[in-house]
Motif scaffolding. Structure first.
Motif, PDB file in Angstrom:
ATOM      1  N   ASP A 172       0.831  -1.195   0.000  1.00  0.00           N
ATOM      2  CA  ASP A 172       0.000   0.000   0.000  1.00  0.00           C
ATOM      3  C   ASP A 172       0.868   1.249   0.000  1.00  0.00           C
ATOM      4  O   ASP A 172       1.794   1.385   0.810  1.00  0.00           O
ATOM      5  CB  ASP A 172      -0.909  -0.014   1.241  1.00  0.00           C
ATOM      6  CG  ASP A 172      -1.854   1.172   1.257  1.00  0.00           C
ATOM      7  OD1 ASP A 172      -2.785   1.204   0.435  1.00  0.00           O
ATOM      8  OD2 ASP A 172      -1.635   2.071   2.089  1.00  0.00           O
ATOM      9  N   LEU A 173       0.560   2.161  -0.927  1.00  0.00           N
ATOM     10  CA  LEU A 173       1.366   3.375  -1.069  1.00  0.00           C
ATOM     11  C   LEU A 173       1.303   4.248   0.174  1.00  0.00           C
ATOM     12  O   LEU A 173       2.318   4.803   0.610  1.00  0.00           O
ATOM     13  CB  LEU A 173       0.897   4.162  -2.288  1.00  0.00           C
ATOM     14  CG  LEU A 173       1.685   5.440  -2.614  1.00  0.00           C
ATOM     15  CD1 LEU A 173       3.148   5.107  -2.880  1.00  0.00           C
ATOM     16  CD2 LEU A 173       1.060   6.158  -3.816  1.00  0.00           C
ATOM     17  N   ALA A 174       0.127   4.380   0.769  1.00  0.00           N
ATOM     18  CA  ALA A 174      -0.024   5.230   1.955  1.00  0.00           C
ATOM     19  C   ALA A 174       0.816   4.706   3.119  1.00  0.00           C
ATOM     20  O   ALA A 174       1.483   5.466   3.822  1.00  0.00           O
ATOM     21  CB  ALA A 174      -1.497   5.316   2.359  1.00  0.00           C
ATOM     22  N   ILE A 175       0.799   3.381   3.316  1.00  0.00           N
ATOM     23  CA  ILE A 175       1.606   2.793   4.398  1.00  0.00           C
ATOM     24  C   ILE A 175       3.093   2.916   4.077  1.00  0.00           C
ATOM     25  O   ILE A 175       3.905   3.162   4.977  1.00  0.00           O
ATOM     26  CB  ILE A 175       1.204   1.323   4.625  1.00  0.00           C
ATOM     27  CG1 ILE A 175      -0.174   1.258   5.273  1.00  0.00           C
ATOM     28  CG2 ILE A 175       2.228   0.614   5.522  1.00  0.00           C
ATOM     29  CD1 ILE A 175      -0.658  -0.138   5.601  1.00  0.00           C
ATOM     30  N   SER A 176       3.462   2.758   2.804  1.00  0.00           N
ATOM     31  CA  SER A 176       4.872   2.917   2.409  1.00  0.00           C
ATOM     32  C   SER A 176       5.376   4.317   2.731  1.00  0.00           C
ATOM     33  O   SER A 176       6.481   4.497   3.247  1.00  0.00           O
ATOM     34  CB  SER A 176       5.039   2.637   0.912  1.00  0.00           C
ATOM     35  OG  SER A 176       4.815   1.286   0.627  1.00  0.00           O
ATOM     36  N   ASP A 177       4.536   5.320   2.415  1.00  0.00           N
ATOM     37  CA  ASP A 177       4.924   6.705   2.714  1.00  0.00           C
ATOM     38  C   ASP A 177       5.126   6.907   4.213  1.00  0.00           C
ATOM     39  O   ASP A 177       6.104   7.536   4.650  1.00  0.00           O
ATOM     40  CB  ASP A 177       3.850   7.672   2.204  1.00  0.00           C
ATOM     41  CG  ASP A 177       3.831   7.764   0.687  1.00  0.00           C
ATOM     42  OD1 ASP A 177       4.840   7.368   0.068  1.00  0.00           O
ATOM     43  OD2 ASP A 177       2.808   8.220   0.127  1.00  0.00           O
ATOM     44  N   ARG A 178       4.204   6.364   5.019  1.00  0.00           N
ATOM     45  CA  ARG A 178       4.335   6.492   6.476  1.00  0.00           C
ATOM     46  C   ARG A 178       5.546   5.701   6.984  1.00  0.00           C
ATOM     47  O   ARG A 178       6.216   6.128   7.918  1.00  0.00           O
ATOM     48  CB  ARG A 178       3.062   5.991   7.156  1.00  0.00           C
ATOM     49  CG  ARG A 178       1.836   6.838   6.890  1.00  0.00           C
ATOM     50  CD  ARG A 178       1.997   8.259   7.421  1.00  0.00           C
ATOM     51  NE  ARG A 178       0.807   9.051   7.242  1.00  0.00           N
ATOM     52  CZ  ARG A 178       0.124   9.608   8.234  1.00  0.00           C
ATOM     53  NH1 ARG A 178       0.518   9.449   9.480  1.00  0.00           N
ATOM     54  NH2 ARG A 178      -0.963  10.325   7.981  1.00  0.00           N
ATOM     55  N   GLY A 179       5.789   4.550   6.373  1.00  0.00           N
ATOM     56  CA  GLY A 179       6.946   3.751   6.776  1.00  0.00           C
ATOM     57  C   GLY A 179       8.254   4.466   6.525  1.00  0.00           C
ATOM     58  O   GLY A 179       9.182   4.404   7.341  1.00  0.00           O
ATOM     59  N   ILE A 180       8.333   5.164   5.399  1.00  0.00           N
ATOM     60  CA  ILE A 180       9.541   5.942   5.075  1.00  0.00           C
ATOM     61  C   ILE A 180       9.717   7.093   6.063  1.00  0.00           C
ATOM     62  O   ILE A 180      10.829   7.370   6.541  1.00  0.00           O
ATOM     63  CB  ILE A 180       9.470   6.460   3.626  1.00  0.00           C
ATOM     64  CG1 ILE A 180       9.582   5.281   2.643  1.00  0.00           C
ATOM     65  CG2 ILE A 180      10.585   7.472   3.358  1.00  0.00           C
ATOM     66  CD1 ILE A 180       9.274   5.639   1.213  1.00  0.00           C
ATOM     67  N   GLU A 181       8.606   7.780   6.376  1.00  0.00           N
ATOM     68  CA  GLU A 181       8.670   8.851   7.374  1.00  0.00           C
ATOM     69  C   GLU A 181       9.116   8.297   8.725  1.00  0.00           C
ATOM     70  O   GLU A 181       9.906   8.920   9.452  1.00  0.00           O
ATOM     71  CB  GLU A 181       7.288   9.510   7.517  1.00  0.00           C
ATOM     72  CG  GLU A 181       6.858  10.352   6.333  1.00  0.00           C
ATOM     73  CD  GLU A 181       7.721  11.585   6.160  1.00  0.00           C
ATOM     74  OE1 GLU A 181       8.219  12.115   7.181  1.00  0.00           O
ATOM     75  OE2 GLU A 181       7.919  12.014   5.011  1.00  0.00           O
TER      76      GLU A 181
END
Length: 292
Positions: free
Chosen positions: A267-276
């Motif tokens: 999931d793109l949204a979770i990936s973005d949060r994971g990177i943050e």
């Protein structure tokens, strides 16, 4: 209160025409590494100095600079080595006789030879010297610890703010994760329906596929461990000094869980949060390296 591993302290003690100056400087280090620079005449106090500093410091690379100035005039005496002067005279006369040289042995000539006259510093009382040195050491160490504590307070405040931000990302991932499976189930059922039209799909096989996907992307365990690590870091930060090593370990564990979450998610949204989340963890790790 936690302490930073960078610090500086300085103290001067003047008494009886003597002045002791002590400076302490430190940077981060995995263990306690003390490097002392001082006059040779103070070497006998090295073990006492190291023992005293351990009362104030547990980690860091610490450079200690000690100077001792004698501002009086009565502590240096002139010493005459009569025995050595006699030997010089005997050998000079022997040389004169062997080579037939004219003998000119004046006091000024003998005085030029090494060690006939020497300057000796008068012996000082060791206990009195240590009392002055200890006073200067403790004064410098107290200022040093005060600076470390002040910087540690700022570090603690910043770290707690970053941990709160991390908890926000973890909460989003925890809330978002179940929706991924539901959305995947909806997509796969719609796609199969498009392909088969009026033909009824094998719902058991579809549910098996969804279950396999759900198991593959499930990050529940990672989220629980990550939340536990964040809480543990907060607890250690509020505990006080001497927690740097444990915090470093916890930061490594947090990074491990964040990496696992990123590797599992589609999931793109979770990936973005994971990177943050990983960016914040890296910043926290850098700051933790400077905690005593």
């Amino acid at each position: 209160m936690i302490k930073s591993m960078t610090g500086f302290g300085r103290c001067e003690v003047c008494r009886d025409s003597r002045k002791f100056t002590v400076e302490l400087k430190s940077v981060n280090h995995r263990y306690l590494d003390v490097n002392i620079k001082m006059p040779k005449k103070l070497n006998l106090f090295e073990a006492q100095i190291r023992s005293l500093l351990k009362e104030y410091i547990s980690r860091g690379k610490v450079d200690v600079y000690i100077t001792c100035e004698d501002m009086g005039t009565g502590r240096v005496g002139l010493r005459y080595n009569r025995e050595l002067a006699v030997r010089y005279v005997e050998y000079l006369r022997q040389i004169s006789e062997e080579f037939g040289l004219e003998e000119e042995l004046r006091p000024s000539v003998i005085a030029r030879f090494p060690e006939v006259f020497s300057m000796d510093e008068e012996q000082t009382d060791e206990e009195d010297t240590w009392r002055m040195l200890e006073e200067a050491l403790r004064g410098a160490a107290e200022g040093f610890v005060e600076m470390r504590t002040r910087e540690g307070s700022a570090l603690q405040e910043d770290l707690l703010a970053k941990l709160e931000e991390m908890q926000g990302h973890v909460a989003f991932i925890r809330e978002r994760s179940p929706k991924i499976v539901a959305e995947y189930r909806q997509r796969i059922f719609e796609r199969v329906q498009e392909l088969l039209g009026d033909v009824k799909a094998d719902e058991a096989r579809l549910l098996t596929e969804v279950t396999v996907f759900a198991d593959k992307v499930c990050v529940d365990e990672e989220i629980v461990r990550l939340q536990s690590h964040i809480s543990a870091v907060k607890k250690e930060l509020r505990k006080g000094s001497g927690v740097g090593r444990k915090l470093d370990f916890l930061a490594q564990e947090m990074n491990r869980e964040a990496n696992t979450i990123l590797s599992k998610t589609t999931d793109l949204a979770i990936s973005d949060r994971g990177i943050e989340l990983k960016t914040l963890i890296e910043k926290v790790r850098e700051q933790i390296q400077n905690i005593e």
